[in-house]
Scaffold this motif. Structure first.
Motif, mmCIF file in Angstrom:
data_model
loop_
_atom_site.group_PDB
_atom_site.id
_atom_site.type_symbol
_atom_site.label_atom_id
_atom_site.label_comp_id
_atom_site.label_asym_id
_atom_site.label_seq_id
_atom_site.Cartn_x
_atom_site.Cartn_y
_atom_site.Cartn_z
ATOM 1 N N THR A 39 1.175 -1.008 0.274
ATOM 2 C CA THR A 39 -0.165 0.199 0.017
ATOM 3 C C THR A 39 0.829 1.691 0.192
ATOM 4 N N ASP A 40 2.390 0.905 0.083
ATOM 5 C CA ASP A 40 2.754 2.240 0.055
ATOM 6 C C ASP A 40 3.118 2.365 -1.361
ATOM 7 N N PRO A 41 2.987 3.605 -2.286
ATOM 8 C CA PRO A 41 3.178 3.834 -3.589
ATOM 9 C C PRO A 41 4.630 4.100 -3.897
ATOM 10 N N ALA A 42 5.584 4.718 -1.885
ATOM 11 C CA ALA A 42 6.378 4.997 -3.286
ATOM 12 C C ALA A 42 7.264 3.804 -2.687
ATOM 13 N N ARG A 43 7.308 2.702 -2.440
ATOM 14 C CA ARG A 43 7.896 0.913 -2.364
ATOM 15 C C ARG A 43 6.849 -0.102 -3.359
ATOM 16 N N ALA A 91 13.278 1.523 -3.786
ATOM 17 C CA ALA A 91 12.391 3.062 -4.207
ATOM 18 C C ALA A 91 13.537 4.466 -3.830
ATOM 19 N N ARG A 92 14.797 4.104 -2.779
ATOM 20 C CA ARG A 92 15.774 5.443 -2.368
ATOM 21 C C ARG A 92 16.996 5.480 -3.431
ATOM 22 N N ARG A 93 16.995 4.395 -4.879
ATOM 23 C CA ARG A 93 17.776 4.790 -5.350
ATOM 24 C C ARG A 93 16.662 5.232 -6.469
ATOM 25 N N ALA A 94 15.183 4.958 -7.050
ATOM 26 C CA ALA A 94 14.893 5.466 -7.757
ATOM 27 C C ALA A 94 14.530 6.487 -7.450
ATOM 28 N N GLU A 95 14.689 7.134 -6.617
ATOM 29 C CA GLU A 95 14.671 8.349 -5.609
ATOM 30 C C GLU A 95 16.020 9.383 -5.981
ATOM 31 N N LEU A 96 16.575 8.636 -5.796
ATOM 32 C CA LEU A 96 18.178 9.151 -6.167
ATOM 33 C C LEU A 96 18.288 9.573 -7.500
ATOM 34 N N THR A 101 18.614 13.395 -12.382
ATOM 35 C CA THR A 101 18.025 13.598 -13.519
ATOM 36 C C THR A 101 17.665 14.439 -13.512
ATOM 37 N N GLU A 102 16.447 15.418 -12.166
ATOM 38 C CA GLU A 102 16.506 16.623 -12.312
ATOM 39 C C GLU A 102 17.577 18.009 -12.146
ATOM 40 N N ARG A 103 18.674 17.315 -11.504
ATOM 41 C CA ARG A 103 20.007 18.195 -11.371
ATOM 42 C C ARG A 103 20.377 17.700 -13.022
#
Length: 213
Positions: A39-43, A91-96, A101-103
């Motif tokens: 149920t966690d959208p981040a994971r 999830a952290r790796r995807a966020e990184l 990419t944004e950077r």
């Protein structure tokens, strides 16, 4: 892999539904931890294989016999913890990756803006240099026109001066001719000499003062 995950999830739901009236005290907390990941959208989009193994381990714990339960419980706990760690790590790796990419996009945008500012500055300098060159050309043309006007004025003065000198010479010649004719009429062989020009007056010398007695 996806079909196996779906089948295992469906089977685990059946087992949980069957055990709902009398939940397993060891399997229920582990199932809740897996449900928290789902149920966690981040994971819930990560660590699919580890989550499948954890569900299978929880299912094996529910159906294990009394002698097999300690080992099945230990394996289920390890599998659930592994699924939690793997899903959080991915999830952290995807966020990184998203931040990187944004950077990169921001750096590209900053470089583009810097290039635009550099082009604008270069265009400004070019326009200023063009204006200065045009102003210098106008000044040179004005100086040249002034020099031509001065030369024309000097030439006109020279022409006027030459004309006046010629008129003066002709007047003197006529005066001499009239004097010669007048002398002939008066019986004089030669015309009277022209009067000498008056000498400039000089200041009289101051008389020396008598010495004081």
């Amino acid at each position: 892999m996806r079909l196996r995950l779906i089948a295992a999830t469906a089977l685990l739901l059946v087992v949980w539904t069957t055990q709902a009236a009398n939940p397993d005290p060891d399997a229920a907390p582990l199932a809740q931890r897996l449900q928290a990941i789902d149920t966690d959208p981040a994971r819930n989009a990560h660590a699919a294989y580890e989550r499948l193994q954890a569900r299978q381990a929880v299912q094996a714990l529910v159906s294990a016999k009394r002698k097999q339960r300690p080992m099945a419980l230990r394996i289920a706990r390890i599998r659930v913890e592994t699924a939690e760690i793997a899903s959080a790590t991915e999830a952290r790796r995807a966020e990184l990756q998203r931040l990187e990419t944004e950077r990169s996009e921001l750096l590209v945008e900053a470089s583009r803006r810097d290039a635009e500012r550099a082009r604008a500055e270069a265009e400004r300098v070019r326009l200023e240099a063009k204006i200065q060159a045009e102003e210098a050309a106008r000044l040179r043309e004005a100086i040249a026109a002034e020099a031509r006007s001065r030369e024309e004025a000097e030439g006109l003065l020279d022409t006027v001066a030459g004309s006046e000198a010629e008129k003066l010479r002709q007047a003197r010649e006529r005066e001499a001719e009239l004097a010669r004719r007048e002398a002939e009429l008066m019986g004089t062989a030669t015309p009277p000499k022209p009067k000498p020009a008056p000498k400039p007056r000089t200041k009289p010398k101051a008389k020396p003062k008598p010495p004081a007695r």
